[in-house]
Design a protein around this motif. Structure first.
Motif, PDB file in Angstrom:
ATOM      1  N   CYS A   1       0.793  -0.999   0.025  1.00  8.43           N
ATOM      2  CA  CYS A   1      -0.114   0.077  -0.042  1.00  8.43           C
ATOM      3  C   CYS A   1       1.092   1.225  -0.075  1.00  8.43           C
ATOM      4  CB  CYS A   1      -0.844  -0.005   1.461  1.00  8.43           C
ATOM      5  SG  CYS A   1      -0.236   0.321   2.878  1.00  8.43           S
ATOM      6  N   ALA A   2       0.320   2.393  -0.638  1.00  6.11           N
ATOM      7  CA  ALA A   2       1.091   3.774  -0.240  1.00  6.11           C
ATOM      8  C   ALA A   2       0.092   4.785  -0.462  1.00  6.11           C
ATOM      9  CB  ALA A   2       1.726   3.653  -1.756  1.00  6.11           C
ATOM     10  N   ALA A   3       0.552   6.071  -0.106  1.00 14.75           N
ATOM     11  CA  ALA A   3       0.100   7.113   0.073  1.00 14.75           C
ATOM     12  C   ALA A   3       1.145   8.288  -0.372  1.00 14.75           C
ATOM     13  CB  ALA A   3      -0.568   7.278   1.455  1.00 14.75           C
ATOM     14  N   SER A   4       0.151   9.381  -0.944  1.00 14.89           N
ATOM     15  CA  SER A   4       0.800  10.577  -1.120  1.00 14.89           C
ATOM     16  C   SER A   4      -0.179  11.829  -0.865  1.00 14.89           C
ATOM     17  CB  SER A   4       1.232  10.621  -2.558  1.00 14.89           C
ATOM     18  OG  SER A   4       0.275  10.418  -3.447  1.00 14.89           O
ATOM     19  N   GLY A   5       0.474  13.093  -0.579  1.00 14.61           N
ATOM     20  CA  GLY A   5      -0.377  14.294  -0.653  1.00 14.61           C
ATOM     21  C   GLY A   5      -0.206  15.063  -1.779  1.00 14.61           C
ATOM     22  N   GLY A   6      -1.141  16.032  -1.916  1.00 11.75           N
ATOM     23  CA  GLY A   6      -1.071  17.062  -2.988  1.00 11.75           C
ATOM     24  C   GLY A   6      -0.068  18.164  -2.723  1.00 11.75           C
ATOM     25  N   GLY A   7       0.303  18.967  -3.509  1.00 13.26           N
ATOM     26  CA  GLY A   7       1.230  20.026  -3.149  1.00 13.26           C
ATOM     27  C   GLY A   7       2.480  19.799  -3.813  1.00 13.26           C
ATOM     28  N   GLY A   8       3.535  20.816  -3.418  1.00 12.30           N
ATOM     29  CA  GLY A   8       4.829  20.454  -3.845  1.00 12.30           C
ATOM     30  C   GLY A   8       5.583  19.864  -2.770  1.00 12.30           C
ATOM     31  N   GLY A   9       6.787  19.717  -3.033  1.00 13.05           N
ATOM     32  CA  GLY A   9       7.876  19.134  -2.149  1.00 13.05           C
ATOM     33  C   GLY A   9       7.624  17.795  -1.790  1.00 13.05           C
TER      34      GLY A   9
ATOM     35  N   TYR B   1      12.407  14.276  -9.087  1.00 13.07           N
ATOM     36  CA  TYR B   1      12.975  15.211  -9.846  1.00 13.07           C
ATOM     37  C   TYR B   1      11.812  15.577 -11.143  1.00 13.07           C
ATOM     38  CZ  TYR B   1      16.268  18.163 -12.938  1.00 13.07           C
ATOM     39  OH  TYR B   1      16.856  19.118 -13.307  1.00 13.07           O
ATOM     40  N   ASN B   2      11.478  16.798 -11.155  1.00  8.69           N
ATOM     41  CA  ASN B   2      10.581  17.284 -12.253  1.00  8.69           C
ATOM     42  C   ASN B   2      11.198  18.198 -13.167  1.00  8.69           C
ATOM     43  OD1 ASN B   2      10.515  19.298 -10.861  1.00  8.69           O
ATOM     44  ND2 ASN B   2       8.081  19.166 -10.549  1.00  8.69           N
ATOM     45  N   ASN B   3      12.441  18.466 -13.445  1.00 12.85           N
ATOM     46  CA  ASN B   3      13.181  19.389 -14.324  1.00 12.85           C
ATOM     47  C   ASN B   3      13.076  20.734 -13.943  1.00 12.85           C
ATOM     48  OD1 ASN B   3      10.868  20.590 -15.534  1.00 12.85           O
ATOM     49  ND2 ASN B   3      11.253  19.447 -17.495  1.00 12.85           N
ATOM     50  N   LYS B   4      12.521  20.878 -12.759  1.00  8.72           N
ATOM     51  CA  LYS B   4      12.449  22.229 -12.144  1.00  8.72           C
ATOM     52  C   LYS B   4      12.926  22.099 -10.638  1.00  8.72           C
ATOM     53  CE  LYS B   4       8.725  24.337 -14.754  1.00  8.72           C
ATOM     54  NZ  LYS B   4       7.262  24.780 -14.848  1.00  8.72           N
ATOM     55  N   GLU B   5      12.242  20.926 -10.037  1.00  7.35           N
ATOM     56  CA  GLU B   5      12.626  20.869  -8.542  1.00  7.35           C
ATOM     57  C   GLU B   5      13.224  19.453  -8.336  1.00  7.35           C
ATOM     58  OE1 GLU B   5       9.009  21.126  -6.323  1.00  7.35           O
ATOM     59  OE2 GLU B   5      10.469  21.787  -4.654  1.00  7.35           O
ATOM     60  N   LEU B   6      14.294  19.407  -7.697  1.00  9.68           N
ATOM     61  CA  LEU B   6      15.137  18.189  -7.014  1.00  9.68           C
ATOM     62  C   LEU B   6      14.699  17.876  -5.759  1.00  9.68           C
ATOM     63  CD1 LEU B   6      16.915  15.582  -7.265  1.00  9.68           C
ATOM     64  CD2 LEU B   6      18.632  17.286  -6.826  1.00  9.68           C
ATOM     65  N   ILE B   7      13.814  17.060  -5.227  1.00  9.53           N
ATOM     66  CA  ILE B   7      13.530  16.961  -3.910  1.00  9.53           C
ATOM     67  C   ILE B   7      14.478  15.531  -3.321  1.00  9.53           C
ATOM     68  CG2 ILE B   7      11.793  16.112  -2.146  1.00  9.53           C
ATOM     69  CD1 ILE B   7      11.515  18.900  -3.307  1.00  9.53           C
ATOM     70  N   ILE B   8      15.424  15.894  -2.439  1.00 15.14           N
ATOM     71  CA  ILE B   8      16.150  14.639  -1.759  1.00 15.14           C
ATOM     72  C   ILE B   8      15.609  14.363  -0.640  1.00 15.14           C
ATOM     73  CG2 ILE B   8      18.675  14.185  -1.201  1.00 15.14           C
ATOM     74  CD1 ILE B   8      19.391  16.814  -3.018  1.00 15.14           C
TER      75      ILE B   8
END
Lengths: 115, 113
Positions: A90-98, B49-56
């Protein structure tokens, strides 16, 4: 910190039986809950997914049940077949960046379906 | 016609060496990822990585570095390999950045001796 807890670690089911795998999550920002199936030597493959605005989703013999208030979701495999023997995540993710956008996986359940 | 392809499939190398794993996707996806699967099958995000932002992922040692020559490729470079780096490494891609509908490659089994 494990954000997605999956159980059981392993499961043995007779052919034709129902396989049930459970997951619980902690982060209320999660808004996408997929299940992946992985066979030995292969990469995980998307099986079925659900969003929190519905309580159940069915695709063939596979059903996701979702309980938003309990922060739990489960995979049911009806009429289990030997070919279903695999590891399920199973997995989960949220919206938004980062990092919220990354899929966070449970630790997996190894399912064996006996003929 | 493989959607997400990784090379090599197997990699055996000695401690201290530097190695690279290549990943290519032909799905036109915007975002690519590297995951590490340990001996207990636990899948852990390393990079997105989405060619704008690298998240490590902050737990990834800086000996690991992703390199993206273009949107269809995300290679993984590993310097000064250690025994604990032995694992299966999976590349994945998705259409949008929010983790939806990942497509995984078949993995690279790295063994450090």
């Amino acid at each position: 910190q494990q954000q997605v807890k999956q159980s059981p670690q392993s499961l043995i089911v007779q052919k034709g039986g129902i396989s049930i795998i459970n997951c619980a999550y902690e982060n209320t920002a999660f808004d996408y809950f997929p299940w992946y199936q992985q066979f030995p030597g292969k990469g995980p493959a998307l099986l079925i997914a659900i969003r929190p605005d519905v309580s159940e989703k069915k695709e063939g013999r596979f059903t996701i049940s979702f309980n938003k208030s309990a922060k739990q979701f489960s995979l049911h495999i009806m009429d289990s077949q030997p070919g279903d023997s695999a590891t399920y995540f199973c997995a989960a993710s949220g919206g938004g960046g980062g990092s919220q956008g990354n899929l966070i996986f449970g630790k997996g359940t190894k399912l064996s379906v006996k003929p | 016609d493989t959607a997400v392809s990784q090379t090599p499939k197997y990699l055996v190398t000695q401690m201290g060496n530097d190695k690279s794993i290549k990943c290519e996707q032909n799905l036109g996806h915007d975002t690519m990822y590297w995951y590490k699967q340990d001996s207990k099958k636990f899948l852990k995000i390393m990079f997105s990585y989405n060619n704008k932002e690298l998240i490590i992922n902050e737990t990834v040692p800086n000996r690991f570095s992703p390199k993206s020559p273009d949107k269809a490729h995300l290679n993984l470079h590993i310097n000064s390999l250690e025994l604990g780096d032995s694992a299966v490494y999976f590349c994945a891609s998705s259409q949008v950045y929010y983790g939806y509908g990942y497509t995984f490659g078949s993995g690279t089994r790295l063994t450090v001796v």
